[in-house]
Scaffold this motif. Structure first.
Motif, mmCIF file in Angstrom:
data_model
loop_
_atom_site.group_PDB
_atom_site.id
_atom_site.type_symbol
_atom_site.label_atom_id
_atom_site.label_comp_id
_atom_site.label_asym_id
_atom_site.label_seq_id
_atom_site.Cartn_x
_atom_site.Cartn_y
_atom_site.Cartn_z
ATOM 1 N N TRP A 1 2.904 3.292 -3.873
ATOM 2 C CA TRP A 1 2.562 4.497 -4.636
ATOM 3 C C TRP A 1 3.330 5.712 -4.119
ATOM 4 O O TRP A 1 3.721 6.575 -4.904
ATOM 5 C CB TRP A 1 1.058 4.758 -4.602
ATOM 6 N N ARG B 1 0.824 -1.214 0.000
ATOM 7 C CA ARG B 1 0.000 0.000 0.000
ATOM 8 C C ARG B 1 0.854 1.258 0.000
ATOM 9 O O ARG B 1 0.343 2.352 -0.283
ATOM 10 C CB ARG B 1 -0.936 0.013 1.204
ATOM 11 N N LYS C 1 -6.065 6.152 4.360
ATOM 12 C CA LYS C 1 -5.268 6.072 3.135
ATOM 13 C C LYS C 1 -3.836 6.535 3.366
ATOM 14 O O LYS C 1 -3.606 7.527 4.047
ATOM 15 C CB LYS C 1 -5.904 6.941 2.049
ATOM 16 N N ARG D 1 -0.473 9.673 -1.002
ATOM 17 C CA ARG D 1 -0.702 9.299 -2.401
ATOM 18 C C ARG D 1 0.494 9.622 -3.279
ATOM 19 O O ARG D 1 1.382 10.384 -2.896
ATOM 20 C CB ARG D 1 -1.948 10.018 -2.915
ATOM 21 N N LEU D 2 0.456 9.080 -4.501
ATOM 22 C CA LEU D 2 1.547 9.251 -5.463
ATOM 23 C C LEU D 2 1.836 10.737 -5.705
ATOM 24 O O LEU D 2 2.986 11.163 -5.631
ATOM 25 C CB LEU D 2 1.192 8.556 -6.783
ATOM 26 N N TYR D 3 0.797 11.524 -5.988
ATOM 27 C CA TYR D 3 1.030 12.931 -6.322
ATOM 28 C C TYR D 3 1.600 13.702 -5.129
ATOM 29 O O TYR D 3 2.358 14.658 -5.305
ATOM 30 C CB TYR D 3 -0.247 13.592 -6.858
ATOM 31 N N GLN D 4 1.255 13.274 -3.894
ATOM 32 C CA GLN D 4 1.798 13.953 -2.717
ATOM 33 C C GLN D 4 3.292 13.655 -2.558
ATOM 34 O O GLN D 4 4.075 14.536 -2.216
ATOM 35 C CB GLN D 4 1.027 13.525 -1.467
#
Length: 200
Positions: free
Chosen positions: A41, A38, A106, A109-112
């Motif tokens: 990413w 998890r 969660k 995330r990838l963009y973060q």
């Protein structure tokens, strides 16, 4: 790029990638809280961000930072504030029982992970150092940048897996509420301590 120069560059990049810093603290924390898969990413986002920084440095923005020192100061301040915010979020994250089937909150995330690199002075210094030290002049410049990009991808992949794996192993030990809070507070403090490295 000659093989000897490539291996020298790998050594430089490896030291920069494997040593403790914002990225590695986040990967360890994410691995512990959300597990290895998890958290992948986040690792991919960090790697994409590092590649973006390298290309920006190689093709112009690095020159702006040297011409306008205030831009570097802004990056350091913004990066420090962002790290302190992340440290607070890590240290105060809610307890989740890892053995239950309920999914935890969660992960980052990838963009973060990608955006974090633009506020990470260590990423800029790694890119600037690699381009300044290992790029070749003239017609070989683009090829040398491709070599640096490949080297950065390799070391970030290996070090990312190591830090994620380290966090995942720790996560298996976090079966009690007390252990969970102790770990997250410690990681929050370590993440906040990375701010000192920025200003060193």
């Amino acid at each position: 790029m000659e093989l000897g120069l490539f291996f020298s560059m790998l050594g430089f990049l490896w030291v920069a990638a494997i040593t403790p810093g914002p990225n590695n603290m986040l990967l360890t924390t994410s691995g512990a809280n959300f597990g290895f898969f998890r958290s992948l990413w986040l690792m991919v986002g960090i790697m994409l961000g590092m590649q973006s920084i390298l290309l920006l440095v190689a093709f112009g923005v690095g020159g702006l930072i040297t011409v306008y020192p205030a831009l570097h100061l802004f990056l350091k301040i913004a990066g420090s504030l962002y790290l302190l915010w992340l440290a607070w979020k890590i240290a105060t994250s809610a307890y989740e029982k890892l053995e239950t089937g309920a999914p935890p909150p969660k992960p980052i995330r990838l963009y973060q992970g990608w955006l974090l690199q633009f506020l990470n002075p260590k990423a800029w210094l790694m890119g600037l150092g690699a381009v300044a030290s290992f790029s070749l002049a003239g017609a070989a410049y683009n090829h040398s940048i491709a070599g640096i990009s490949l080297g950065m991808f390799m070391v970030n992949l290996v070090s990312g897996i190591i830090w994620l794996g380290f966090g995942t192993v720790i996560g298996r030990l976090l079966r009690s509420r007390r252990a969970w809070y102790t770990f997250n507070i410690a990681m929050g403090i370590l993440t906040a301590a990375c701010v000192l490295l920025i200003w060193h």
